[in-house]
Each structure stands twice: as structure tokens, then as C-alpha cells.
Design a protein around this motif. Structure first.
Motif, mmCIF file in Angstrom:
data_model
loop_
_atom_site.group_PDB
_atom_site.id
_atom_site.type_symbol
_atom_site.label_atom_id
_atom_site.label_comp_id
_atom_site.label_asym_id
_atom_site.label_seq_id
_atom_site.Cartn_x
_atom_site.Cartn_y
_atom_site.Cartn_z
ATOM 1 N N GLN A 1 0.861 -1.183 0.000
ATOM 2 C CA GLN A 1 0.000 0.000 0.000
ATOM 3 C C GLN A 1 0.893 1.227 0.000
ATOM 4 O OE1 GLN A 1 -3.618 -0.140 0.410
ATOM 5 N NE2 GLN A 1 -3.525 1.992 -0.180
ATOM 6 N N VAL A 2 0.641 2.130 -0.940
ATOM 7 C CA VAL A 2 1.402 3.381 -1.004
ATOM 8 C C VAL A 2 0.738 4.391 -0.069
ATOM 9 C CG1 VAL A 2 2.222 5.242 -2.495
ATOM 10 C CG2 VAL A 2 2.044 2.907 -3.394
ATOM 11 N N HIS A 3 1.541 4.953 0.837
ATOM 12 C CA HIS A 3 1.063 5.987 1.758
ATOM 13 C C HIS A 3 1.691 7.328 1.353
ATOM 14 C CE1 HIS A 3 -0.909 3.211 4.629
ATOM 15 N NE2 HIS A 3 -0.006 2.354 4.181
ATOM 16 N N ARG A 4 1.460 8.367 2.123
ATOM 17 C CA ARG A 4 1.903 9.714 1.757
ATOM 18 C C ARG A 4 3.403 9.799 1.493
ATOM 19 N NH1 ARG A 4 -0.607 14.098 5.330
ATOM 20 N NH2 ARG A 4 -2.347 13.729 3.914
ATOM 21 N N SER A 5 4.235 9.211 2.366
ATOM 22 C CA SER A 5 5.689 9.346 2.184
ATOM 23 C C SER A 5 6.428 8.006 2.233
ATOM 24 C CB SER A 5 6.252 10.279 3.255
ATOM 25 O OG SER A 5 5.983 9.742 4.536
ATOM 26 N N TYR A 6 5.698 6.926 2.194
ATOM 27 C CA TYR A 6 6.329 5.602 2.269
ATOM 28 C C TYR A 6 5.395 4.558 1.663
ATOM 29 C CZ TYR A 6 3.223 5.167 6.316
ATOM 30 O OH TYR A 6 2.124 5.141 7.119
ATOM 31 N N VAL B 1 9.268 0.671 2.745
ATOM 32 C CA VAL B 1 10.173 1.402 1.862
ATOM 33 C C VAL B 1 9.890 2.883 2.103
ATOM 34 C CG1 VAL B 1 10.751 1.912 -0.546
ATOM 35 C CG2 VAL B 1 10.238 -0.438 0.139
ATOM 36 N N PRO B 2 10.920 3.677 2.455
ATOM 37 C CA PRO B 2 10.676 5.069 2.865
ATOM 38 C C PRO B 2 10.416 6.034 1.701
ATOM 39 C CG PRO B 2 13.003 4.556 3.022
ATOM 40 C CD PRO B 2 12.305 3.287 2.598
ATOM 41 N N ARG B 3 9.632 5.613 0.718
ATOM 42 C CA ARG B 3 9.231 6.501 -0.373
ATOM 43 C C ARG B 3 7.937 5.969 -0.987
ATOM 44 N NH1 ARG B 3 10.454 4.203 -5.424
ATOM 45 N NH2 ARG B 3 11.903 2.450 -5.299
ATOM 46 N N LYS B 4 7.283 6.850 -1.742
ATOM 47 C CA LYS B 4 6.084 6.433 -2.468
ATOM 48 C C LYS B 4 6.534 5.645 -3.690
ATOM 49 C CE LYS B 4 2.581 9.357 -2.876
ATOM 50 N NZ LYS B 4 1.717 10.553 -2.977
ATOM 51 N N GLU C 1 7.251 -2.066 -10.483
ATOM 52 C CA GLU C 1 8.257 -2.056 -9.420
ATOM 53 C C GLU C 1 7.657 -2.591 -8.118
ATOM 54 O OE1 GLU C 1 11.243 1.078 -7.143
ATOM 55 O OE2 GLU C 1 9.280 1.800 -7.821
ATOM 56 N N ARG C 2 6.456 -2.142 -7.794
ATOM 57 C CA ARG C 2 5.803 -2.554 -6.548
ATOM 58 C C ARG C 2 5.472 -4.050 -6.567
ATOM 59 N NH1 ARG C 2 1.876 1.217 -6.449
ATOM 60 N NH2 ARG C 2 0.155 -0.256 -6.341
ATOM 61 N N ILE C 3 4.903 -4.517 -7.673
ATOM 62 C CA ILE C 3 4.526 -5.930 -7.766
ATOM 63 C C ILE C 3 5.772 -6.816 -7.766
ATOM 64 C CG2 ILE C 3 3.538 -7.652 -9.337
ATOM 65 C CD1 ILE C 3 1.377 -5.541 -9.915
#
Length: 176
Positions: free
Chosen positions: A47-52, A77-80, A86-88
Motif C-alpha cells: 500500500q502506497v502511503h503519503r511518504s512511504y 520502503v521510505p518513499r512512495k 516495481e511494486r509488484i
């Protein structure tokens, strides 16, 4: 990513479990009913959050019709991470890492629990749940062949949506 002993898992009952502890819980669960029909499933969702971006890998041992034992591992991961491939790909890499901890020796230990009971119907299968779908309208359908091949190459039965419930439902619950 680090050595096996640095991996920590949790569930509603326990925190900070090592993989060795997780494995012993799976062994105990299976030994409680060696006549069972077991599915050992591993899957990751993100799940992508505001800054991670949060990745949750679930490990579920199911005795079909007779309960489950499950736990998760959280990886941040400390970025969106906005690129879907890439995410999958990272979701699958995290699943592959956990699957690889189930060495041949460990898998044999699990199989040996049910082996004396095969003729009474006991079964064991290991599945890799991938949070992708093959439907035409699914944004992830272009990656199905690649991701399924990666799981198969590890000797694990790949499952995609709607059958990949460890990734798409259990792990998903903890990514929010």
C-alpha cells in the motif's frame, strides 16, 4: 534485506517471532492433526502511503475445514512507490525470500508429518499467492506470466486473483 534471524513476524497473539519460531508453530499446528489437508501459503501485498510504501508478507498454514495459523512480516520502503511493476516485483521478491526460508529440509520435515497418513487422505501443498489478476481490465494482467514463472521456478504452486487470498485479503488488511 537481511539474514533469516533478522526477520521478525507477528500475529494477534505474538510479536517479534523469528522464522525459527514461525516454523515451529507450523510444525506444531500440523502435528496436532497429521491426517489434515494442509496448504502452506505465502503472499505479499503493498500500500502506497503519503511518504512511504508498506509491504506485508503473510504466511498461512491452513488445515482445510479445520482452522489456520498465520502471521505477517512488515517491510517499509521510505518513499512512495508509484510504478506498479516495481511494486509488484518487490511484492514477489519479498514472497520469494520467505518461500526460500522453507528449505528442502524444512519442507521435508512438514511432508514427513503427513506422509504416514497419505493413504488416509492427508495432503500438503505449498502455494505462492501473487496479488495480480489476469482479467482484461486488471492493470496487473501484463505481469501475470512473468510473476507466475518466478513462483513456479521456486517449486511453489502460484495462485493469482481471485485465488491469491493470502496476498489480496489477509496481507492487504495490514497494509492500511
Amino acid at each position: 534485506m537481511s539474514k533469516n534471524q533478522d526477520y521478525l513476524f507477528q500475529n494477534l497473539q505474538e510479536q517479534n517471532m523469528t522464522f525459527e519460531h514461525v516454523f515451529s508453530q507450523i510444525v506444531s499446528f500440523m502435528k496436532s492433526d497429521p491426517l489434515g489437508n494442509y496448504r502452506l501459503m505465502v503472499g505479499t501485498d503493498s500500500q502506497v502511503h503519503r511518504s512511504y510504501t508498506v509491504f506485508i508478507t503473510g504466511i498461512v498454514i491452513q488445515n482445510e475445514g479445520n482452522g489456520v495459523w498465520a502471521c505477517i512480516r512488515k517491510y517499509v520502503v521510505p518513499r512512495k512507490m508509484l510504478h506498479l511493476h516495481e511494486r509488484i516485483s518487490l511484492e514477489l521478491s519479498l514472497t520469494e525470500e520467505i518461500v526460500s526460508m522453507f528449505t528442502e529440509g524444512r519442507k521435508n520435515e512438514l511432508i514427513n508429518i503427513i506422509l504416514p497418513h497419505l493413504y488416509q487422505g492427508a495432503t500438503f501443498v505449498m502455494e505462492g499467492h501473487i496479488d495480480i489478476g489476469a482479467g482484461k481490465r486488471n492493470k496487473t494482467s501484463a505481469f501475470v506470466k512473468e510473476m507466475v514463472t518466478r513462483m513456479e521456478s521456486m517449486g511453489v504452486e502460484p495462485k493469482i486473483k481471485p485465488d491469491a487470498f493470502v496476498a489480496s485479503s489477509y496481507a492487504n488488511r495490514y497494509t492500511k
